[in-house]
Design an enzyme around this catalytic site. Structure first.
Site, PDB file in Angstrom:
ATOM      1  N   CYS A  50      -7.044  12.738   5.852  1.00 51.89           N
ATOM      2  CA  CYS A  50      -6.820  12.809   4.406  1.00 51.89           C
ATOM      3  C   CYS A  50      -8.006  13.369   3.634  1.00 51.89           C
ATOM      4  O   CYS A  50      -7.821  13.945   2.562  1.00 51.89           O
ATOM      5  CB  CYS A  50      -6.434  11.430   3.864  1.00 51.89           C
ATOM      6  SG  CYS A  50      -7.746  10.180   3.957  1.00 51.89           S
ATOM      7  N   CYS A  85     -10.417   3.196   8.771  1.00 48.44           N
ATOM      8  CA  CYS A  85      -9.760   3.053   7.472  1.00 48.44           C
ATOM      9  C   CYS A  85      -8.871   1.815   7.472  1.00 48.44           C
ATOM     10  O   CYS A  85      -8.872   1.033   6.525  1.00 48.44           O
ATOM     11  CB  CYS A  85      -8.947   4.301   7.153  1.00 48.44           C
ATOM     12  SG  CYS A  85      -8.170   4.268   5.518  1.00 48.44           S
ATOM     13  N   ALA A 128       0.855  -1.187   0.000  1.00 50.82           N
ATOM     14  CA  ALA A 128       0.000   0.000   0.000  1.00 50.82           C
ATOM     15  C   ALA A 128       0.888   1.234   0.000  1.00 50.82           C
ATOM     16  O   ALA A 128       1.652   1.455   0.944  1.00 50.82           O
ATOM     17  CB  ALA A 128      -0.917  -0.008   1.215  1.00 50.82           C
ATOM     18  N   MET A 129       0.808   2.034  -1.053  1.00 44.81           N
ATOM     19  CA  MET A 129       1.671   3.200  -1.206  1.00 44.81           C
ATOM     20  C   MET A 129       0.840   4.471  -1.141  1.00 44.81           C
ATOM     21  O   MET A 129      -0.109   4.640  -1.903  1.00 44.81           O
ATOM     22  CB  MET A 129       2.437   3.107  -2.528  1.00 44.81           C
ATOM     23  CG  MET A 129       3.289   1.840  -2.639  1.00 44.81           C
ATOM     24  SD  MET A 129       4.171   1.676  -4.207  1.00 44.81           S
ATOM     25  CE  MET A 129       5.387   2.985  -4.046  1.00 44.81           C
ATOM     26  N   SER A 130       1.208   5.350  -0.215  1.00 44.06           N
ATOM     27  CA  SER A 130       0.460   6.593  -0.008  1.00 44.06           C
ATOM     28  C   SER A 130       1.121   7.793  -0.664  1.00 44.06           C
ATOM     29  O   SER A 130       0.562   8.885  -0.652  1.00 44.06           O
ATOM     30  CB  SER A 130       0.319   6.863   1.491  1.00 44.06           C
ATOM     31  OG  SER A 130       1.592   7.137   2.053  1.00 44.06           O
ATOM     32  N   GLY A 131       2.330   7.593  -1.197  1.00 45.13           N
ATOM     33  CA  GLY A 131       3.088   8.721  -1.723  1.00 45.13           C
ATOM     34  C   GLY A 131       4.012   9.333  -0.697  1.00 45.13           C
ATOM     35  O   GLY A 131       4.689  10.324  -0.974  1.00 45.13           O
ATOM     36  N   GLY A 132       4.079   8.727   0.508  1.00 45.25           N
ATOM     37  CA  GLY A 132       4.974   9.201   1.558  1.00 45.25           C
ATOM     38  C   GLY A 132       6.233   8.371   1.646  1.00 45.25           C
ATOM     39  O   GLY A 132       6.379   7.338   0.971  1.00 45.25           O
ATOM     40  N   VAL A 133       7.150   8.794   2.506  1.00 43.59           N
ATOM     41  CA  VAL A 133       8.442   8.127   2.597  1.00 43.59           C
ATOM     42  C   VAL A 133       8.325   6.743   3.219  1.00 43.59           C
ATOM     43  O   VAL A 133       9.017   5.806   2.815  1.00 43.59           O
ATOM     44  CB  VAL A 133       9.462   9.004   3.371  1.00 43.59           C
ATOM     45  CG1 VAL A 133       9.034   9.222   4.813  1.00 43.59           C
ATOM     46  CG2 VAL A 133      10.859   8.394   3.306  1.00 43.59           C
ATOM     47  N   SER A 185       5.836   4.431   3.211  1.00 49.06           N
ATOM     48  CA  SER A 185       5.327   3.394   2.304  1.00 49.06           C
ATOM     49  C   SER A 185       6.261   3.198   1.110  1.00 49.06           C
ATOM     50  O   SER A 185       6.355   2.095   0.563  1.00 49.06           O
ATOM     51  CB  SER A 185       3.918   3.740   1.831  1.00 49.06           C
ATOM     52  OG  SER A 185       3.884   4.959   1.120  1.00 49.06           O
ATOM     53  N   MET A 197      -4.816   3.424  -2.972  1.00 46.81           N
ATOM     54  CA  MET A 197      -6.271   3.399  -2.941  1.00 46.81           C
ATOM     55  C   MET A 197      -6.791   4.811  -3.166  1.00 46.81           C
ATOM     56  O   MET A 197      -6.478   5.727  -2.397  1.00 46.81           O
ATOM     57  CB  MET A 197      -6.760   2.851  -1.604  1.00 46.81           C
ATOM     58  CG  MET A 197      -6.140   1.508  -1.249  1.00 46.81           C
ATOM     59  SD  MET A 197      -6.647   0.885   0.356  1.00 46.81           S
ATOM     60  CE  MET A 197      -8.240   0.186  -0.057  1.00 46.81           C
TER      61      MET A 197
END
Length: 374
Positions: free
Chosen positions: A202, A106, A12-17, A19, A38
């Site tokens: 978010c 979540c 799961a990648m959130s765009g943060g460091v 993940s 997601m």
């Protein structure tokens, strides 16, 4: 060992460091990694939300990270699930005078339920996230323990994880300190290495207060003193306040130091009192979830009723039928309906529940009935 023998993982990648490093580490360790974000945001998401977690900008960065480490990447549409499972319950909770925690639901209903189902459809053995949680092989199976960085520990938000999902969840950075994660990001050459953290909810652009005003509206009403029953101020709408709050109460008698003791949305009243009136000896929790067999739950645990609150010794009473009663050794501040109470045995996460009501006011005070204002 081949990638496939090691296992296939949906990261799961959130765009943060966190993940980003999670995905890179798994690839380095020999897993077959699939990156996924997601999509929760609507098409009309305000521009000031576009630099937050899981935003369109974050999706672009997550995709670039996936390209950097050489893994496939998918943007998965979960807008409908998120609206039904997270946003609407969040608003309804505030409407009832509660203070819900959307991150708990979540993780419970989306990441470790809906996303795990998607992972299985893709032939994956695991879902991996960048949570600061340690996955430990215990004598009875997989356990979740507090993260290696006490300042970043996120076990509080994972108490609702389905027990059967635990063996299929990986936390590659869970044992690390945050600076170590950033150093790894730099070693991997990831574009997110210096990206600042997002602290906001978010789906909330700006303040929670503004979000609630937009979706729930607000009607001014009386602020009532717990000890005297007098009206001592006017609030902007009961649903905008939470137990333990001290600022923004609209008090006329400003020499009084008062805290929110109870929120009554049905009558649009906010009850305030001294700080000691926000201290409670116990609570009743519902919607509980235990990460071990109920008969093995220790009678004495440590418990947190807020994410940043210090754990407190407590005893579990009346466990069963989807509820438990918790009795604290020392009264706890701001035990709030809708928040989570999370149980631990040392560093081990045992489970938790949603606070249904506080019990045993430390001052022995009862909230007085107040006549409707003319």
């Amino acid at each position: 060992m081949s990638e496939r023998r090691k296992g296939r993982v949906l990261a799961a990648m959130s765009g943060g460091v966190d993940s980003s490093v999670t995905a890179a580490l798994l690839k380095e360790q020999g897993y077959e990694v699939i990156g996924a974000m997601m999509r929760f945001w609507p098409d009309n998401k305000p521009e000031d939300c576009f630099n937050t977690c899981c935003s369109p900008d974050a999706a672009y960065e997550a995709r670039r990270v996936a390209d950097q480490i050489g893994i496939p990447f998918y943007l998965l549409d979960y807008r409908e699930v998120f609206e039904v499972e997270i946003i609407q319950p969040f608003l309804e909770g505030y409407r009832r005078g509660e203070t819900p925690i959307p991150c708990v639901w979540c993780n419970t209903r989306v990441k470790f339920d809906a996303l795990l189902k998607k992972a299985r459809m893709l032939g994956c053995d695991y879902v991996a996230t960048g949570h600061y949680v340690r996955r430990v092989e215990g004598p009875q199976g997989i356990e979740f323990h507090r993260g290696g960085d006490p300042r970043k520990d996120q076990t509080y938000f994972l108490w609702g994880t389905p027990r059967e999902a635990m063996p299929h969840i990986l936390f590659p950075v869970g044992h690390m300190q945050k600076p170590e994660v950033r150093r790894l990001a730099e070693r991997f050459g990831l574009i997110t290495a210096k990206k600042p953290e997002s602290q906001n909810i978010c789906f909330v652009p700006g303040s929670v207060r503004a979000f609630l005003e937009e979706h729930l509206g607000g009607q001014p009403g009386p602020v009532i003193d717990l000890e005297t029953g007098e009206v001592i101020g006017e609030h902007a709408g009961a649903q905008f306040y939470t137990v333990g709050q001290r600022k923004g109460l609209g008090l006329w008698k400003t020499h009084l130091e008062r805290y929110v003791v109870e929120v009554r949305p049905q009558t649009n009243e906010v009850i305030v009192g001294p700080r000691e009136a926000c201290q409670w000896r116990g609570l009743e929790a519902r919607e509980i979830n235990l990460l071990l067999d109920p008969e093995t739950l220790p009678e004495v645990v440590t418990a947190q009723v807020r994410y940043r609150q210090r754990p407190a010794r407590a005893r579990v009473r009346e466990l069963g039928a989807g509820r438990f009663v918790l009795e604290f050794d020392e009264p706890q501040f701001a035990v709030t309906r809708g928040q989570s109470v999370v149980l631990y045995d040392g560093d081990r996460l045992l489970g938790g529940g949603v606070i249904h009501r506080p019990l045993g006011n430390a001052l022995g005070l009862e909230v007085p009935a107040v006549q409707a204002l003319g």
